[in-house]
Design an enzyme around this catalytic site. Structure first.
Site, PDB file in Angstrom:
ATOM      1  N   PRO A 173       0.819  -1.215   0.000  1.00 16.09           N
ATOM      2  CA  PRO A 173       0.000   0.000   0.000  1.00 16.09           C
ATOM      3  C   PRO A 173       0.851   1.262   0.000  1.00 16.09           C
ATOM      4  O   PRO A 173       1.512   1.575   0.979  1.00 16.09           O
ATOM      5  CB  PRO A 173      -0.803  -0.114   1.292  1.00 16.09           C
ATOM      6  CG  PRO A 173      -0.524  -1.474   1.842  1.00 16.09           C
ATOM      7  CD  PRO A 173       0.764  -1.925   1.261  1.00 16.09           C
ATOM      8  N   GLU A 174       0.836   1.934  -1.143  1.00 19.88           N
ATOM      9  CA  GLU A 174       1.439   3.260  -1.240  1.00 19.88           C
ATOM     10  C   GLU A 174       0.284   4.252  -1.290  1.00 19.88           C
ATOM     11  O   GLU A 174      -0.857   3.891  -1.008  1.00 19.88           O
ATOM     12  CB  GLU A 174       2.326   3.353  -2.489  1.00 19.88           C
ATOM     13  CG  GLU A 174       3.401   2.271  -2.519  1.00 19.88           C
ATOM     14  CD  GLU A 174       4.271   2.318  -3.769  1.00 19.88           C
ATOM     15  OE1 GLU A 174       4.441   3.401  -4.347  1.00 19.88           O
ATOM     16  OE2 GLU A 174       4.778   1.259  -4.176  1.00 19.88           O
ATOM     17  N   LYS A 198       1.467   7.671   3.329  1.00 19.51           N
ATOM     18  CA  LYS A 198       0.900   6.324   3.396  1.00 19.51           C
ATOM     19  C   LYS A 198       0.160   6.089   4.703  1.00 19.51           C
ATOM     20  O   LYS A 198      -0.270   4.965   4.980  1.00 19.51           O
ATOM     21  CB  LYS A 198       2.020   5.279   3.229  1.00 19.51           C
ATOM     22  CG  LYS A 198       2.839   5.459   1.958  1.00 19.51           C
ATOM     23  CD  LYS A 198       4.030   4.515   1.926  1.00 19.51           C
ATOM     24  CE  LYS A 198       5.001   4.905   0.813  1.00 19.51           C
ATOM     25  NZ  LYS A 198       6.243   4.106   0.858  1.00 19.51           N
ATOM     26  N   ARG A 206      16.915  -1.124  -2.888  1.00 21.87           N
ATOM     27  CA  ARG A 206      15.594  -1.484  -3.398  1.00 21.87           C
ATOM     28  C   ARG A 206      15.682  -1.880  -4.858  1.00 21.87           C
ATOM     29  O   ARG A 206      16.412  -1.265  -5.634  1.00 21.87           O
ATOM     30  CB  ARG A 206      14.623  -0.307  -3.253  1.00 21.87           C
ATOM     31  CG  ARG A 206      14.696   0.352  -1.900  1.00 21.87           C
ATOM     32  CD  ARG A 206      14.150  -0.560  -0.835  1.00 21.87           C
ATOM     33  NE  ARG A 206      12.733  -0.665  -0.989  1.00 21.87           N
ATOM     34  CZ  ARG A 206      11.885   0.282  -0.623  1.00 21.87           C
ATOM     35  NH1 ARG A 206      12.325   1.380  -0.066  1.00 21.87           N
ATOM     36  NH2 ARG A 206      10.608   0.122  -0.814  1.00 21.87           N
TER      37      ARG A 206
END
Length: 262
Positions: free
Chosen positions: A2-3, A58, A251
């Site tokens: 969830p962004e 967020k 990342r």
DNA sequence: TGGAATGTTCGGCT
DNA sequence: AAGCCGAACATTCC
């Protein structure tokens, strides 16, 4: 994962169901979900009236008559409306009408109470609706890579791995490019790309990669329109070159080596 | 079979 | 100050 678009989708669907409801009880099936203090948080929430729902980056902010319930879903957190609590249910908020299940496989997600007038600290301006002046002031002159800076929630709040990669591709800018030597034109393009990607993702109800669903249990569809994220080795939809995946700021980072030159 | 990868944030270290 | 790294956790995938 969830962004911003996913959290905003959840916020919009829960807002009419939660506003003006009263919290009858807050049950924590895992103390981790309450930051290790389930009894304290439960007492802070019990009996509170919900006045509305906001979002900052967020963070989902459930406004109470006294203070705020700050929810961060991290990686695998979900908020589900009126479903029976399943194996991975970590908390249940029972209202005078209906209930919300906080489901979280990996247990990184957190709920916490904030005093009245206090918002989550260390957050930059929200990425949604961010004006160009603020955007360039936040990034301008900074030495780090664009990828790392855009992921940094204290610089701009709400972007995560998916939308940073998608926005950088949309702007045709290399993720390792330093913000400091980004000209005004490319800064403009990046700002527009962030706005466009977020708007499109929001209209599609967010991205469902592994297990994101909204409060009604429905997945989003923006993953079907990802240009680079999760497409390493596949042809670029713009030029046909094989997309690459490298590591930036620890990342996985997806980009087109031809469209996004350094 | 087990070790790596997945992604978000924080805290500790340099 | 800013960046790097590991930890938190569970599941999936070779």
């Amino acid at each position: 994962m969830p962004e911003l678009p996913e959290v905003e989708t959840i916020r919009r669907s829960l807002e009419p169901r939660l506003t003006d409801r009263r919290i009858v009880s807050a049950r924590f099936l895992s103390p981790l979900a309450a930051g290790g203090h389930p009894e304290e948080l439960s007492a802070q929430l019990c009996g509170e009236r919900i006045t509305g729902l906001d979002r900052l980056g967020k963070h989902l902010l459930i406004r109470l008559a006294n203070g705020t319930l700050d929810i961060h879903l991290r990686m695998t957190g979900k908020l589900l409306w009126n479903v029976p609590p399943g194996f991975y249910a970590r908390a249940v908020l029972s209202l005078d009408q209906g209930h919300v299940v906080f489901d979280d496989i990996r247990q990184f997600g957190r709920m916490r109470w904030l005093p009245p007038g206090i918002d989550p600290p260390n957050l930059g301006p929200d990425a949604l609706g961010l004006d160009f002046g603020t955007f360039s002031a936040r990034l301008g002159g900074r030495r780090g890579s664009l990828k790392a800076l855009l992921l940094n929630q204290s610089v701009v709040a709400g972007l995560g791995n998916i939308y940073v990669d998608e926005a950088l591709f949309c702007a045709r800018i290399h993720p390792l490019c330093a913000a400091a030597h980004l000209g005004r034109r490319r800064l403009r393009r990046l700002h527009q790309a962030v706005a466009d990607v977020l708007a499109d993702a929001l209209a599609a109800g967010g991205s469902s990669i592994s297990d994101y669903v909204n409060a009604e249990g429905a997945p989003g569809s923006f993953q079907l329109r990802h240009q680079v994220y999760g497409r390493a080795g596949e042809p670029c939809l713009c030029c046909g070159a094989p997309l690459r995946r490298i590591f930036v700021a620890q990342r996985g980072t997806h980009f087109c080596p031809r469209c996004q030159r350094r």
